[in-house]
Design an enzyme around this catalytic site. Structure first.
Site, PDB file in Angstrom:
ATOM      1  N   LEU D  18       0.823  -1.205   0.000  1.00  8.54           N
ATOM      2  CA  LEU D  18       0.000   0.000   0.000  1.00  8.54           C
ATOM      3  C   LEU D  18       0.860   1.258   0.000  1.00  8.54           C
ATOM      4  CD1 LEU D  18      -3.008  -0.952   2.280  1.00  8.54           C
ATOM      5  CD2 LEU D  18      -2.433  -1.652  -0.038  1.00  8.54           C
ATOM      6  N   ASP D  54      12.036   1.398  13.713  1.00  6.50           N
ATOM      7  CA  ASP D  54      11.076   0.404  14.185  1.00  6.50           C
ATOM      8  C   ASP D  54      10.017   1.092  15.043  1.00  6.50           C
ATOM      9  OD1 ASP D  54      10.735  -2.777  14.623  1.00  6.50           O
ATOM     10  OD2 ASP D  54      10.191  -1.635  16.436  1.00  6.50           O
ATOM     11  N   LEU D  55       8.743   0.737  14.798  1.00  8.01           N
ATOM     12  CA  LEU D  55       7.648   1.362  15.539  1.00  8.01           C
ATOM     13  C   LEU D  55       7.766   1.166  17.043  1.00  8.01           C
ATOM     14  CD1 LEU D  55       4.843   0.302  13.084  1.00  8.01           C
ATOM     15  CD2 LEU D  55       5.159   2.649  13.874  1.00  8.01           C
ATOM     16  N   GLY D  75       2.389   1.643   7.999  1.00  6.31           N
ATOM     17  CA  GLY D  75       3.264   0.646   8.614  1.00  6.31           C
ATOM     18  C   GLY D  75       2.564  -0.179   9.679  1.00  6.31           C
ATOM     19  N   GLY D  76       3.305  -1.047  10.317  1.00  5.38           N
ATOM     20  CA  GLY D  76       2.758  -1.892  11.378  1.00  5.38           C
ATOM     21  C   GLY D  76       2.435  -3.279  10.862  1.00  5.38           C
ATOM     22  N   TYR D 139      -5.075  -9.155  16.070  1.00  6.25           N
ATOM     23  CA  TYR D 139      -4.779  -8.069  15.145  1.00  6.25           C
ATOM     24  C   TYR D 139      -5.913  -7.042  15.142  1.00  6.25           C
ATOM     25  CZ  TYR D 139      -4.631  -5.816  10.553  1.00  6.25           C
ATOM     26  OH  TYR D 139      -4.653  -4.904   9.546  1.00  6.25           O
TER      27      TYR D 139
END
Lengths: 269, 269, 269, 269, 269, 269
Positions: D18, D54-55, D75-76, D139
């Site tokens: 995406l 990194d998140l 992201g994620g 999730y």
């Protein structure tokens, strides 16, 4: 005497204020009670056993929920705190608790969610259990997480839950906002009792607040629980108003459901 | 003793029936009371002052609202009348009053709106404060205007208001319709007291009706006011039914909220 | 050729911008057209007659509505103005117009209400015809009054009305807010045509806005009118954005339905 | 040429499917683009800069959001995964991202939430942005957490967000369920563009799905975004039906919004 | 003494349990009472006359409703039964009764509909009079038919009706489900009395259930009837729980409004 | 070529107008078609078989539904008629049909319900599939019965149904009311096709009406069917208006959904 509904019931946060209030109630519904807290609990009776465990410890949570039919979960972080604490107790801890329940076949969980899931609603807006959440703190956000877990474990695994959005549960109202938000210990006990009694709850969200002069919630969507609060803060009105000054009418401390939480600075700053 | 909420409060229509009932109540909330009417008010106490003024006179309205914190506005045309009177008292007068409040920094206005804003709803339809208006008279239309003014001055200028849609406020119910629509003087006083007490009201619309056998309104959207009527017309049922004949069941006199107003001819004809 | 729906139709505000756009449309629905304005109208055709009259003059309004079947009322004060003007044109004038209609047996009135009846809603809230009003100006309050009149004359006297809450009706969108609020002249004509055509309207409130990239209204409660806007401001997006700066994102000029009206100072100050 | 809306925009997940689709779009709205992923991004243009982070790393997130006006967060963790991964990327990571935004004064965040927040609704029930959440996976629960964070940072800190509940975003629909749930890349780009363009969004939840033969969502509460999908899975219907067998009609794979997620076993088992 | 509201009232099912409870009540509202049942009724008083008739016999129904102002219809098949019986008594019989009423100018019909019109709703879902029907039996379907007849004869012929959806009307609650669904005889009498008294009812649907610990219905849409139940099953809770075992928590016997009906096999199998 | 969804499909009313239109469509969804009517059907193809049977004959209905996967039920009484006919075809017949389906394991029934289930709604009120029913004829009442049967057999026996509330299905609109209520044959075929295609329908109610200038229904609750009408009566507007006079604006013939049915006298009088 009617058969008790559950064989063994787990009460977490048993050493805390609310846990202590509920400890004498739960034996009406179960033959054996397992008490849990990080701190030891005093004076265990014959029907009680105590197990210390930290919510952040998955293995301990699985052991804690073994051979248990139902859980009354009053443990966890109960106000805004450092992110690390909120994360450990209310997010990781909630996941661990429900994983334990899933693995051990627990049937029903009743747990302390909070007004702070919807704290940003103005006082002039009445909330119901389906009002979109508006948390007022990281603590409130963690409770939204917990309710999503409860919904998920019902839909996916058939574990029933009641998420009790407790307002201000104290021996008596402490300030002007609590004239509206107070939940008496009496009404808390009645509410938890009904959550244990109700024949079917799926995942129900219900507000916990007494029959105060002005009530900002609408519990009709949870009418099947049969919660009918009997106490009112009205009898404390004069006392509270004498002791606490009329606040700034434009302040959110009185103007929003969540009170002080909506105006506090970020905890970790 | 708690500090009073307001320093000076203005009561309009102080010589009228409802104003007279409220006059002993308002000192609970303010140290000084200013009374207003077109007609003189008798027996002013030490905490009271009287000022005569006509609502249609902008200058007088600005003077009247000077140094005032809150207004309880029971003045104005209180039933259907000639268009010139309705226009002067309830339209021009309402504009003048709120302009005075805006210029003088008044914080809150509580005022007598009316069932006749929604009078054309059938009795079988329960109205709430957000039901679209259906006025039954020029008088009712003028009250819709007043509520729009109240909403506007909240959104634009931050003046809080409570628009109290009073049904039938009399010492006791006068006919069969009032078995449903009666508001006792007791409940009126309690209602206005709660409007003064509530910490935050923005612009709230609330219905004023007692706890009668059948109640056609739903006040939940105004639950933050904390209005809990105690009286009921039930105790007058036999008396009223003996004195007033069973009306034509097809007539709107009993069949609509607004009663007689919905069937009266145009006033100026 | 189908028989025309009305014999004689009155068009007020006929010399104004919207009236001029509608003048060629209305003959599709009526054999004879009466034009009205304070200013004279040019080039009357054989099916047209012109009568000058002021809305504030009751006698003139009764004469104007004589022998008329339907009214398209585009006259009156069309923006915020001095209170005396708003009062005369939109309050007294509206009363006079409907009294004329009542006395002369007019069947249907279609008139220009305004977005400013609900101007204080934030852009992120979609309004429908039953959303509680939130006027943004004395002008907006006067339009709420007008809608209450329309509802009252339907319920009491059986005169049908359509209150058309026009957003921004111009040849093309003038600024960034109008990318959302624009109503093309084309769509205006289609909308008024449908209001004239619809077999039954009672009192209907409908929003007048084109099929723009973002549309903040929900007209489903007025679906019986059959308004299907065809134009979109999208084709003007680049032009408008080039010509007008990105405004302060926190300003209500873009953030609320009513735009500039919500932040303007009181007109008479 | 119109001034661009933002000075610098951050795109996370820029190396993913995406993110890659959106990378050519975002320069329409900002002069400079910061790209982020754990993996390196290829072929940076002159208006682009790349920063790996990194998140789960708070410090890195604060650095990443410095001097940024708006974020498009793709992201994620983008599907069900091990609890440790979901926790790190979507819970801790979401907290870190918004803390970075708060500290650095970011104005708007647009991010990829998911159908899996409401995956347990049956196909026959149409969801809107205020439907109570019914996540279908850990999730999905983590995305409910993310939306609560977005709401909280709007209410408390004034950071605007759009939570885009993406359904099935692929080059073309992959199976029978995706005939209903498909979001084309084209429509994704249009949707994200509108989220960047909209003058005011507060915290908006919106569903991302194309204009398919049957659409199970109702986006009216997000109409202010102006999302008008143009593509339809209809043109793939014959192809998809030929390639995938008619499933068991009682299976939730077709019967619930979340599809396969609602029936998968617990990931960590 | 107030004039009685009706001249002659017909009570069907007068020999049955509910009919017998209502027989002493109805004379408060009418001077003469006509009793009907298939079986003879004992001890007719001077104001009473008895006529035997079968609901399936159109001619008999026309004779039965002659010179009658109002009907309290407690007759018909009162539980699941053979299709032939349900058809004859509750479908053909309902049609015959209303045709009789139409031909004889009866003004109001109050009749026993049933919880089994909505029996498939889960206990956790609160029903109101406009909830879409979910019958749990052929019996329940026949009651939906009856309510449609009542609505039709109001809209088309102006005959008023109250369809009373009775839950479990017995001297005391018989099992655990009835702790929630019990309607005391006292409350039944009060409810029917109010239905007779109410000035205007059009076609009203109302639930008949006492003020039990948990109440699964919301009667606000029927607030104009003024039904305020006084009894509660709470006082029987201990007795009932001692006598009836805790049922399978997953069974619909406790989990749905209709109880046993939702799980029974087809009657004619 | 995709596998067909059903093996054998039953089409009732196959000799009627709607049945004839659907006969060429249903083979897209099933390999074999069984045709039923009281009258013989002509020109059976190789994939078709014809069986005559009367709906009122239970045994015949059980035979007719044997070895069938799905039913498209266009048979029965299709307009107001004598009570005996309505009873036999639409009440007893509906019961018989579903009993046959239950005994033979039929999975899905799509059947012709009617606008006349809600015919008494005024034209200005938009109906949705959950609007309380307001039938306008004995015929309409019988269709409410049918929908209750469909709901019951879903809840109790798991048979899926779509109740299609067809408005005015003709080759072209016949009068002014049908400008609003017309359903083209094209749109009927598309609608029934989608009902057959939809992966899961439970019991769905959907309105069948084309994309006319004014549409009085809201099908969003049935969006999972994916019905997108393509035709419009607009192209017939001039023709229809020329041929049919403007009716009395106060008549319910144009003013209510059900048109002429709402004003017709009782059929059996």
């Amino acid at each position: 005497m009617p058969e008790k509904k559950y064989h063994r019931l787990l009460l977490t946060g048993a050493a805390g204020a609310l846990g202590s209030e509920l400890r004498p109630l739960v034996p009406d519904y179960a033959e054996k009670i397992r008490l849990n807290d990080r701190d030891p609990v005093k004076d265990c009776q014959s029907h009680e056993e105590f197990i210390a465990a930290d919510l952040g410890d998955m293995e301990a949570m699985c052991a804690l929920t073994k051979d248990v039919d139902a859980v009354v979960h009053m443990g966890g972080q109960s106000r805004e705190g450092a992110w690390a604490d909120v994360l450990n107790s209310n997010i990781v801890g909630m996941y661990n608790l429900y994983e334990g329940c899933r693995k051990n076949g627990v049937k029903r969980v009743i747990w302390a969610s909070s007004v702070h899931t919807i704290g940003f609603y103005p006082r002039t807006e009445i909330v119901n259990p389906q009002s979109p959440t508006r948390p007022d703190s990281n603590y409130g956000v963690s409770k939204v997480y917990g309710e999503a877990v409860a919904q998920y474990y019902w839909d996916k695994y058939g574990i029933e839950s009641v998420s009790v959005r407790i307002y201000s549960c104290f021996p008596e109202p402490l300030d002007r906002r609590q004239l509206t938000t107070w939940l008496s210990y009496n009404d808390l006990r009645h509410l938890i009792g009904q959550c244990l009694w109700a024949p079917s709850v799926r995942h129900t969200i219900i507000y916990g607040v007494s029959n105060n002069p002005a009530v900002l919630i609408d519990n009709r969507l949870a009418a099947h629980i049969g919660f009918h609060p009997q106490d009112t803060s009205e009898i404390y009105r004069a006392k509270v108003e004498s002791n606490s000054p009329e606040p700034d009418p434009k302040s959110d401390v009185l103007g929003r459901h969540g009170g002080q939480f909506t105006v506090d600075q970020h905890f970790d700053d």
